[in-house]
Design a protein around this motif. Structure first.
Motif, PDB file in Angstrom:
ATOM      1  N   LEU A 266     -25.437   7.879 -10.170  1.00 54.18           N
ATOM      2  CA  LEU A 266     -26.416   8.960 -10.317  1.00 54.18           C
ATOM      3  C   LEU A 266     -27.541   8.828  -9.287  1.00 54.18           C
ATOM      4  O   LEU A 266     -27.938   9.806  -8.649  1.00 54.18           O
ATOM      5  CB  LEU A 266     -27.015   8.937 -11.725  1.00 54.18           C
ATOM      6  N   ARG A 267     -28.038   7.610  -9.117  1.00 50.72           N
ATOM      7  CA  ARG A 267     -29.155   7.393  -8.191  1.00 50.72           C
ATOM      8  C   ARG A 267     -28.748   7.623  -6.735  1.00 50.72           C
ATOM      9  O   ARG A 267     -29.594   7.844  -5.879  1.00 50.72           O
ATOM     10  CB  ARG A 267     -29.697   5.977  -8.367  1.00 50.72           C
ATOM     11  N   SER A 268     -27.454   7.564  -6.453  1.00 49.46           N
ATOM     12  CA  SER A 268     -26.988   7.837  -5.095  1.00 49.46           C
ATOM     13  C   SER A 268     -27.050   9.314  -4.760  1.00 49.46           C
ATOM     14  O   SER A 268     -26.964   9.697  -3.593  1.00 49.46           O
ATOM     15  CB  SER A 268     -25.545   7.353  -4.935  1.00 49.46           C
ATOM     16  N   GLY A 269     -27.137  10.168  -5.806  1.00 49.31           N
ATOM     17  CA  GLY A 269     -27.185  11.603  -5.579  1.00 49.31           C
ATOM     18  C   GLY A 269     -25.943  12.351  -6.010  1.00 49.31           C
ATOM     19  O   GLY A 269     -25.800  13.539  -5.711  1.00 49.31           O
ATOM     20  N   ALA A 270     -25.023  11.688  -6.713  1.00 49.76           N
ATOM     21  CA  ALA A 270     -23.832  12.378  -7.205  1.00 49.76           C
ATOM     22  C   ALA A 270     -24.227  13.492  -8.164  1.00 49.76           C
ATOM     23  O   ALA A 270     -25.186  13.365  -8.934  1.00 49.76           O
ATOM     24  CB  ALA A 270     -22.902  11.388  -7.904  1.00 49.76           C
ATOM     25  N   GLY A 271     -23.461  14.591  -8.140  1.00 51.52           N
ATOM     26  CA  GLY A 271     -23.791  15.730  -8.988  1.00 51.52           C
ATOM     27  C   GLY A 271     -23.544  15.482 -10.466  1.00 51.52           C
ATOM     28  O   GLY A 271     -24.372  15.824 -11.312  1.00 51.52           O
ATOM     29  N   LEU A 272     -22.408  14.875 -10.776  1.00 55.59           N
ATOM     30  CA  LEU A 272     -22.034  14.595 -12.160  1.00 55.59           C
ATOM     31  C   LEU A 272     -21.439  13.193 -12.244  1.00 55.59           C
ATOM     32  O   LEU A 272     -20.716  12.765 -11.343  1.00 55.59           O
ATOM     33  CB  LEU A 272     -21.003  15.606 -12.660  1.00 55.59           C
ATOM     34  N   VAL A 273     -21.737  12.502 -13.343  1.00 51.49           N
ATOM     35  CA  VAL A 273     -21.214  11.152 -13.552  1.00 51.49           C
ATOM     36  C   VAL A 273     -20.700  11.032 -14.978  1.00 51.49           C
ATOM     37  O   VAL A 273     -21.439  11.262 -15.938  1.00 51.49           O
ATOM     38  CB  VAL A 273     -22.294  10.082 -13.289  1.00 51.49           C
ATOM     39  N   SER A 274     -19.414  10.684 -15.079  1.00 46.54           N
ATOM     40  CA  SER A 274     -18.789  10.463 -16.384  1.00 46.54           C
ATOM     41  C   SER A 274     -18.336   9.019 -16.508  1.00 46.54           C
ATOM     42  O   SER A 274     -18.021   8.368 -15.504  1.00 46.54           O
ATOM     43  CB  SER A 274     -17.564  11.371 -16.558  1.00 46.54           C
ATOM     44  N   VAL A 275     -18.291   8.535 -17.731  1.00 45.74           N
ATOM     45  CA  VAL A 275     -17.827   7.176 -18.015  1.00 45.74           C
ATOM     46  C   VAL A 275     -16.701   7.248 -19.035  1.00 45.74           C
ATOM     47  O   VAL A 275     -16.811   7.949 -20.048  1.00 45.74           O
ATOM     48  CB  VAL A 275     -18.974   6.296 -18.550  1.00 45.74           C
ATOM     49  N   ALA A 276     -15.610   6.534 -18.742  1.00 43.52           N
ATOM     50  CA  ALA A 276     -14.513   6.367 -19.698  1.00 43.52           C
ATOM     51  C   ALA A 276     -14.553   4.927 -20.179  1.00 43.52           C
ATOM     52  O   ALA A 276     -14.337   3.992 -19.399  1.00 43.52           O
ATOM     53  CB  ALA A 276     -13.176   6.671 -19.023  1.00 43.52           C
ATOM     54  N   THR A 277     -14.853   4.734 -21.475  1.00 38.27           N
ATOM     55  CA  THR A 277     -15.062   3.380 -21.972  1.00 38.27           C
ATOM     56  C   THR A 277     -14.597   3.263 -23.416  1.00 38.27           C
ATOM     57  O   THR A 277     -14.109   4.237 -24.009  1.00 38.27           O
ATOM     58  CB  THR A 277     -16.545   2.996 -21.825  1.00 38.27           C
ATOM     59  N   ARG A 278     -14.743   2.111 -23.988  1.00 35.20           N
ATOM     60  CA  ARG A 278     -14.307   1.863 -25.358  1.00 35.20           C
ATOM     61  C   ARG A 278     -15.106   2.714 -26.360  1.00 35.20           C
ATOM     62  O   ARG A 278     -16.313   2.913 -26.207  1.00 35.20           O
ATOM     63  CB  ARG A 278     -14.497   0.396 -25.708  1.00 35.20           C
ATOM     64  N   ALA A 279     -14.412   3.150 -27.390  1.00 34.71           N
ATOM     65  CA  ALA A 279     -15.047   3.977 -28.426  1.00 34.71           C
ATOM     66  C   ALA A 279     -16.178   3.222 -29.127  1.00 34.71           C
ATOM     67  O   ALA A 279     -17.168   3.829 -29.541  1.00 34.71           O
ATOM     68  CB  ALA A 279     -14.005   4.433 -29.434  1.00 34.71           C
ATOM     69  N   ASP A 280     -16.028   1.893 -29.244  1.00 35.79           N
ATOM     70  CA  ASP A 280     -17.015   1.107 -29.976  1.00 35.79           C
ATOM     71  C   ASP A 280     -18.423   1.238 -29.414  1.00 35.79           C
ATOM     72  O   ASP A 280     -19.399   1.098 -30.159  1.00 35.79           O
ATOM     73  CB  ASP A 280     -16.622  -0.381 -29.964  1.00 35.79           C
ATOM     74  N   HIS A 281     -18.533   1.492 -28.137  1.00 40.15           N
ATOM     75  CA  HIS A 281     -19.886   1.576 -27.566  1.00 40.15           C
ATOM     76  C   HIS A 281     -20.091   2.793 -26.673  1.00 40.15           C
ATOM     77  O   HIS A 281     -21.102   2.887 -25.989  1.00 40.15           O
ATOM     78  CB  HIS A 281     -20.236   0.295 -26.797  1.00 40.15           C
ATOM     79  N   SER A 282     -19.163   3.718 -26.689  1.00 43.01           N
ATOM     80  CA  SER A 282     -19.326   4.886 -25.815  1.00 43.01           C
ATOM     81  C   SER A 282     -20.603   5.659 -26.145  1.00 43.01           C
ATOM     82  O   SER A 282     -21.262   6.200 -25.251  1.00 43.01           O
ATOM     83  CB  SER A 282     -18.117   5.809 -25.935  1.00 43.01           C
ATOM     84  N   HIS A 283     -20.977   5.691 -27.412  1.00 44.27           N
ATOM     85  CA  HIS A 283     -22.171   6.437 -27.814  1.00 44.27           C
ATOM     86  C   HIS A 283     -23.456   5.795 -27.309  1.00 44.27           C
ATOM     87  O   HIS A 283     -24.504   6.450 -27.222  1.00 44.27           O
ATOM     88  CB  HIS A 283     -22.223   6.534 -29.350  1.00 44.27           C
ATOM     89  N   ALA A 284     -23.389   4.475 -26.967  1.00 43.78           N
ATOM     90  CA  ALA A 284     -24.605   3.764 -26.558  1.00 43.78           C
ATOM     91  C   ALA A 284     -24.814   3.778 -25.050  1.00 43.78           C
ATOM     92  O   ALA A 284     -25.909   3.445 -24.576  1.00 43.78           O
ATOM     93  CB  ALA A 284     -24.544   2.316 -27.045  1.00 43.78           C
ATOM     94  N   ILE A 285     -23.793   4.168 -24.291  1.00 46.43           N
ATOM     95  CA  ILE A 285     -23.868   4.079 -22.830  1.00 46.43           C
ATOM     96  C   ILE A 285     -25.004   4.919 -22.263  1.00 46.43           C
ATOM     97  O   ILE A 285     -25.702   4.500 -21.327  1.00 46.43           O
ATOM     98  CB  ILE A 285     -22.529   4.516 -22.190  1.00 46.43           C
ATOM     99  N   ASN A 286     -25.207   6.110 -22.822  1.00 48.03           N
ATOM    100  CA  ASN A 286     -26.224   6.978 -22.218  1.00 48.03           C
ATOM    101  C   ASN A 286     -27.577   6.922 -22.923  1.00 48.03           C
ATOM    102  O   ASN A 286     -28.448   7.739 -22.636  1.00 48.03           O
ATOM    103  CB  ASN A 286     -25.720   8.420 -22.129  1.00 48.03           C
ATOM    104  N   ILE A 287     -27.753   5.941 -23.801  1.00 47.44           N
ATOM    105  CA  ILE A 287     -29.076   5.753 -24.380  1.00 47.44           C
ATOM    106  C   ILE A 287     -30.023   5.282 -23.276  1.00 47.44           C
ATOM    107  O   ILE A 287     -29.780   4.301 -22.593  1.00 47.44           O
ATOM    108  CB  ILE A 287     -29.042   4.713 -25.519  1.00 47.44           C
ATOM    109  N   GLY A 288     -31.089   5.996 -23.077  1.00 47.96           N
ATOM    110  CA  GLY A 288     -32.015   5.679 -22.002  1.00 47.96           C
ATOM    111  C   GLY A 288     -31.629   6.286 -20.669  1.00 47.96           C
ATOM    112  O   GLY A 288     -32.419   6.273 -19.729  1.00 47.96           O
ATOM    113  N   ARG A 289     -30.429   6.823 -20.578  1.00 43.57           N
ATOM    114  CA  ARG A 289     -30.001   7.528 -19.374  1.00 43.57           C
ATOM    115  C   ARG A 289     -29.075   8.661 -19.808  1.00 43.57           C
ATOM    116  O   ARG A 289     -27.865   8.605 -19.657  1.00 43.57           O
ATOM    117  CB  ARG A 289     -29.275   6.571 -18.410  1.00 43.57           C
ATOM    118  N   PRO A 290     -29.649   9.701 -20.399  1.00 39.84           N
ATOM    119  CA  PRO A 290     -28.834  10.773 -20.987  1.00 39.84           C
ATOM    120  C   PRO A 290     -28.026  11.565 -19.972  1.00 39.84           C
ATOM    121  O   PRO A 290     -27.128  12.319 -20.354  1.00 39.84           O
ATOM    122  CB  PRO A 290     -29.878  11.659 -21.679  1.00 39.84           C
ATOM    123  N   GLU A 291     -28.323  11.406 -18.684  1.00 41.46           N
ATOM    124  CA  GLU A 291     -27.563  12.138 -17.661  1.00 41.46           C
ATOM    125  C   GLU A 291     -26.114  11.652 -17.545  1.00 41.46           C
ATOM    126  O   GLU A 291     -25.258  12.336 -16.987  1.00 41.46           O
ATOM    127  CB  GLU A 291     -28.260  11.993 -16.298  1.00 41.46           C
TER     128      GLU A 291
END
Length: 487
Positions: A266-291
């Motif tokens: 995101l900080r590099s200037g990409a338009g969109l950033v998605s993460v594919a990760t484990r269900a156990d913590h996927s909800h926590a990945i964007n805490i503090g970085r909702p983008e």
């Protein structure tokens, strides 16, 4: 700080330039020695004007000859000189012998190394061993190097610190730790990678006024990374213009790695950033970085939908090597999309080697050793050969991390001069892989994106270290500075 030339050369190439300058351009060898000695003496006067005593250590080759000329110049300037010779006059040849005789005729003393040699304040001049060193330093030369390194006074190296390999940057048994190195004619590639940063000190370059067409006779062996100026963004731009990065990783217990990589993208200037990760913590990945758009992915089928939307995939941060990781890795590698492979993706790639021309690989020496089926010591012995083989075997662009990170594309090897020891902490590689992915997503060519990412990553770390010191520097400390550096 002096702007250094971009092109780097092997020791053999620089010796050939020296030969051409003397034999074909008619520049006397003793004249080149005089210019080299003058360049070193200028730095001594500039840096340590309060020290009027010089202890000059001379070997038997042209490097020693430079030392003799320097000692004569210093004598003429009224300096107190103690010259320690490790090679008898009867063994000197050519210009080195001429320089020694001139020094003696001007009243210069020659001493042997004694317990009191470095007892008084002085500037120590290392003119022991030049760029032709091809074996470990032993005997009297090793004793002299140890004495130099044990003293409390400033040390300046003539052309290269004695004991440092001019091609690989590796220490040959032992090496002088210099505060400053003055390098001549052309820059040697070993001054910028391997162990060189610990031994070289500040690097000063002098061409000795050798004509530029002499260097042009040799094809460069590597290049320093130059930070490009990014183009101004179109005033009508929207997020769709700057790509969509998909980052795959973050097995259970390793969510932090994929989170940092995503923010770096995101900080590099990409338009969109998605993460594919484990269900156990996927909800926590964007805490503090909702983008960050975080997705719970447990199966290849769930990954497929995300792959369809991405134009760059970064795989590896926190990935692990479980069956989940292996399945996602195999699927991502099968996709014909720009890819950055890092961390455990590299360990999986080592088990399933494949050539892929639209991929960037980013190993540290341990990962590189697994990718090439050799030891880490072999990687360290010749980092240039290692990164070249990585690119040949795996395709695309290869990045070999370490002090003096190397980037190899199909044409050239590039070398980074940014970064500091504070980066020796977990997560730095994750930030780098995300940064590369984000630049790729914006349409930058693979080689350029990788070089810019390496440069910006190190520069961000340098800014962070300047603000708080190297010790305790965290990978996440870089994130706030990446934007500033790129802009």
């Amino acid at each position: 700080m002096q702007a250094l030339p971009e092109n780097l050369y092997t020791a053999a190439q620089v010796r050939e330039m020296d030969r051409i300058a003397i034999e074909e351009k008619g520049i006397p060898g003793i004249g080149l020695m005089a210019k080299a000695a003058g360049a070193v003496f200028e730095q001594i006067r500039l840096r340590w004007p309060e020290l009027n005593k010089l202890v000059v250590f001379c070997g038997g080759g042209n490097n020693g000859g430079d030392g003799y000329v320097l000692a004569r110049l210093a004598l003429a300037a009224g300096c107190q000189i103690e010259l320690v010779s490790l090679t008898g006059i009867d063994k000197l040849r050519g210009d080195a012998l001429t320089a020694c005789r001139d020094y003696l005729q001007n009243g210069g003393p020659i001493d042997s190394l004694r317990a009191q040699t470095l007892a008084e304040p002085c500037v120590v001049v290392d003119a022991l061993l030049g760029t032709g060193l091809d074996r470990e330093v032993v005997g009297a030369f090793a004793e002299a190097i140890q004495a130099i390194n044990a003293c409390d006074w400033p040390v300046i190296a003539v052309d290269i610190p004695s004991g440092l390999n001019a091609d690989s940057g590796q220490v040959m048994g032992c090496a002088v730790k210099a505060d400053c190195t003055v390098s001549f004619i052309a820059l040697k590639r070993g001054l910028f990678t391997g162990e060189a940063n610990e031994y070289r000190g500040e690097l000063v370059y002098s061409s000795l006024l050798v004509p530029a067409d002499v260097a042009a006779t040799q094809a460069h062996a590597a290049k320093l990374i130059r930070k490009p100026v990014l183009p101004r963004r179109n005033r009508c731009a929207h997020k769709g213009h700057y790509g969509h990065v998909l980052l795959v990783g973050g097995d259970c217990g390793y969510s932090g790695a994929i989170r940092m990589a995503a923010e770096a993208a995101l900080r590099s200037g990409a338009g969109l950033v998605s993460v594919a990760t484990r269900a156990d913590h996927s909800h926590a990945i964007n805490i503090g970085r909702p983008e960050i758009m975080s997705h719970a992915v447990e199966t290849v089928e769930q990954l497929n939908a995300l792959l369809d939307k991405a134009n760059v995939v970064v795989i590896g941060p926190g990935l692990g090597q479980s069956s989940w990781a292996q399945a996602l890795f195999s699927r991502a590698m099968a996709e014909d999309v720009l890819c950055v492979a890092d961390a455990d993706a590299l360990n999986l790639l080592a088990k399933q080697p494949a050539l892929k021309h639209n991929r960037v690989i980013t190993p540290h020496p341990g990962e590189a050793s697994r990718l090439l089926g050799c030891s880490s010591a072999e990687i360290a012995a010749d980092r240039f050969a290692a990164v070249t083989e990585l690119q040949r075997r795996y395709g695309g662009v290869a990045l070999l991390k370490g002090a003096g990170t190397l980037v190899k594309d199909s044409q050239d090897i590039y070398l980074s001069t940014t970064g500091n020891p504070g980066m020796a902490s977990g997560g730095m590689g994750d930030v780098l892989s995300g940064l590369i992915g984000g630049l790729l997503a914006q349409g930058m060519a693979m080689a350029m994106a990788t070089r810019l990412a390496v440069h910006a990553h190190g520069q961000a770390a340098d800014i962070a270290a300047a603000n708080g010191g190297e010790r305790g520097l965290l990978a996440s400390d870089l994130l706030a500075h990446i934007r500033t550096v790129l802009n």
